[in-house]
Design a protein around this motif. Structure first.
Motif, mmCIF file in Angstrom:
data_model
loop_
_atom_site.group_PDB
_atom_site.id
_atom_site.type_symbol
_atom_site.label_atom_id
_atom_site.label_comp_id
_atom_site.label_asym_id
_atom_site.label_seq_id
_atom_site.Cartn_x
_atom_site.Cartn_y
_atom_site.Cartn_z
ATOM 1 N N SER A 141 0.821 -1.218 0.000
ATOM 2 C CA SER A 141 0.000 0.000 0.000
ATOM 3 C C SER A 141 0.851 1.263 0.000
ATOM 4 N N VAL A 167 2.671 -0.501 10.483
ATOM 5 C CA VAL A 167 2.098 0.555 11.316
ATOM 6 C C VAL A 167 2.577 1.918 10.839
ATOM 7 N N GLU A 170 0.766 2.955 7.694
ATOM 8 C CA GLU A 170 -0.587 3.415 8.020
ATOM 9 C C GLU A 170 -0.560 4.855 8.531
ATOM 10 N N LYS A 171 0.424 5.185 9.379
ATOM 11 C CA LYS A 171 0.559 6.543 9.893
ATOM 12 C C LYS A 171 0.895 7.523 8.767
ATOM 13 N N GLN A 174 -2.290 8.311 6.848
ATOM 14 C CA GLN A 174 -3.182 9.220 7.560
ATOM 15 C C GLN A 174 -2.635 10.639 7.551
#
Length: 594
Positions: A141, A167, A170-171, A174
């Protein structure tokens, strides 16, 4: 790169990232020459000011005699020249690191033998970086993220030693969403394919998407792409939502800024405002391809209309803004600029001239179809089978903006929540029509009034007549009825067209006189009433446009014409001369344009 003590790498996260970028950017031969102190002087162009010192320090670690130089403010220019001269005379290698090379001392730019460009980080570089400091596999991703939208410190703050790579990714995702103004949490933005409420701006978006596809296919270059637009219209019509939806539609990030933010985020001193202004455009450049949304564009003052005292302060700010805008629109491939304003007339002509943001598109209150879409958007999964046509028609007839319609849905939900039940169609209607039904005699007078408007609209401009309606609930806070006319396709109007508009505005009153023998109060009252708009239109034609009696007369700006009338009783004590056309029945009320 940096010396590693023993076999343990003791570099910080910041040092590792900067070293990796230098390794990827500078050719090995140049790095070897720098390490030996035999290279020439360099200029290194970085994505933003946050990258300057980390990159400069990473290069200086190659050799003790390599000295980085960064651009300073106007007060530091003299000291910068002295520093460059000292290092040159000492036989050192000088490396200038800047976002814009022209901000470096001229002496360094003259003697430099090479210019290297550090691009904004891409997923491939971040993947290598995360593998070196994190644990676990790096998710695929990451490849879909526009990591170039993040600055140096933003990336480093999200990464820590031995953290799970998944993780961290993902941060990163965002943070990019927060910074670029894309979807927030579970928010669903309007689909540009269906969002008829965006009107002409939607058609521009669809054309732009075709252009970007042609650029990707190398059928055209960036010079052939429409690179800028100004959205104008009343507050609450969804200009920021449009920009974010456009970014989603085009698949590019949105960098959002406003002129007010430049002052709110700084001390207000000239150098800090200019620095914040440059940082905003630099963020857009580093995130390219991207959309740069500039809200409150009218806050950039028109120097020709600014008094001498304030002009001294604003002149450097405006000049720097125009230079940055030229760079974004004309020079920087991949940056599309969307400006927004509630007051198009207040925008400096220097911004709207050809070559900058010459295209202006009106984004006004939606028509019935657009209101229906906005209602459905904010209702979400509620009322799936309900017929919202009647509610949408009322919203459109009142020229309600997207923000107004959102508030209707919010109020209806609150009403249902307080009754501990799901929202119903009656909740929406109760918010819009809290009063009683219109008495038959009042409804008939409203019908006569609106029919007068509609007849003159059909006579003068039938293609622009959108809607004629009587609202349930009577003529309480609202007029009780509306005749809605679309915005003219051309910004140029003749005296005949202006008089046609006045006749439409007054036709409701004329119809009441014809049928009932006298008018009611329905044509007057507020600043948006038939009488007020008719007087304002004639006053503009007479006092600012020079269209009456052939005299090139100018007294004030169009938005100040009513104030001028109140200050100068002679202007309003008698009617201005009309054109030589035959006298006709006048009138028609016109709702704010849809």
């Amino acid at each position: 790169m940096r010396t590693i003590k023993n076999t343990k790498d003791e570099r910080t996260i910041q040092e590792r990232l900067a070293d990796l970028v230098v390794e990827r950017t500078l050719p090995k031969s140049v790095r070897n020459a720098l390490a030996k102190g035999t290279s020439g002087h360099l200029v290194v162009v970085v994505p933003s000011t946050e990258w300057q010192e980390p990159i400069g320090e990473a290069i200086s670690e190659l050799q003790d005699k390599v000295h980085p130089v960064y651009p300073g403010g106007p007060k530091a220019a003299k000291d910068d020249r002295k520093a460059v001269k000292f290092h040159l005379e000492a036989g050192h290698v000088v490396v200038g690191v800047a976002v814009t090379p022209s901000t470096l001392p001229p002496l360094l730019r003259t003697v430099s033998t090479m210019t290297a460009t550090v691009p904004a980080p891409d997923p491939a570089l971040l993947r290598t970086f995360l593998r070196s400091v994190c644990t676990g596999p790096v998710p695929r991703s990451l490849d879909a993220l526009n990591v170039g939208a993040l600055d140096f410190d933003e990336i480093c703050s999200l990464v820590s030693f031995q953290a799970e790579a998944a993780v961290v990714v993902e941060k990163l995702g965002q943070a990019i969403a927060n910074k670029t103004g894309m979807t927030r949490g579970n928010e669903v933005l309007p689909s540009m394919e269906e969002a008829v409420e965006f009107g002409e701006a939607r058609h521009w978006a669809k054309d732009l998407k075709i252009d970007l596809a042609d650029v990707a296919a190398q059928r055209i270059g960036w010079a052939d792409v429409d690179r800028g637009i100004v959205l104008h219209g009343p507050p609450g019509t969804g200009k920021t939502t449009y920009a974010r939806s456009l970014g989603q539609y085009l698949g590019i990030p949105v960098v959002i800024g406003s002129i007010a933010d430049l002052f709110a985020s700084t001390t207000g001193y000239l150098d800090t405002v200019i620095r914040a202004q440059r940082d905003l455009f630099e963020r857009a450049r580093s995130a390219a391809p991207c959309l740069l949304f500039l809200d409150e564009l009218d806050q950039v003052p028109n120097l020709d209309a600014t008094d001498s005292k304030n002009r001294d302060y604003w002149a450097p700010v405006v000049a720097d803004f125009l230079i940055a805008l030229d760079g974004a629109v004309a020079e920087r491939a991949g940056v599309i600029v969307v400006g927004a304003t509630n007051r198009l007339h207040a925008i400096s002509p220097a911004i709207l001239r050809n070559g900058r943001l010459e295209r202006a598109v009106f984004l006004g209150p939606p028509g019935p179809d657009g209101a229906m879409r906005i209602l459905r958007h904010h209702l979400g999964s509620a009322l799936p089978g309900a017929d919202l046509g009647g509610v949408a028609t009322i919203c459109a007839s009142r020229a309600m903006t997207g923000a107004d319609i959102m508030d209707v849905v919010r109020s209806a939900r609150r009403r249902a929540r307080r009754s501990d039940r799901d929202i119903t169609l009656d909740d929406l209607k109760s918010v819009l029509m809290p009063g009683k039904e219109t008495p038959p005699d009042v409804a008939r007078r409203i019908a006569v009034h609106e029919s007068g408007h509609a007849i003159l609209a059909a006579l003068h401009m039938p293609e622009r007549l959108n809607l004629v309606t009587i609202e349930p609930g009577g003529a309480g806070d609202n007029s009780g009825g509306h005749t809605q006319i679309a915005v003219s396709g051309t910004p140029i109007e003749t005296i005949v067209e202006l008089e046609n508009r006045v006749e439409m505005l007054l036709a409701g009153r004329a119809a009441e006189i014809l049928i009932y023998g006298s008018p009611s109060s329905g044509a007057g009252g507020s600043a948006t009433s038939d009488l007020a708009l008719a007087v304002q239109t004639l006053a503009i034609a007479y006092l600012t446009l020079g269209l009456v009696d052939g005299t090139p007369r100018w007294r004030c700006e169009p938005e100040d014409v009513m104030l001028h009338l109140m200050r100068e009783p002679a202007c309003s004590s008698r009617s201005p001369p009309r054109s030589t056309r035959p006298t006709r029945l006048t009138g028609m009320k016109q709702s704010p344009p849809s």
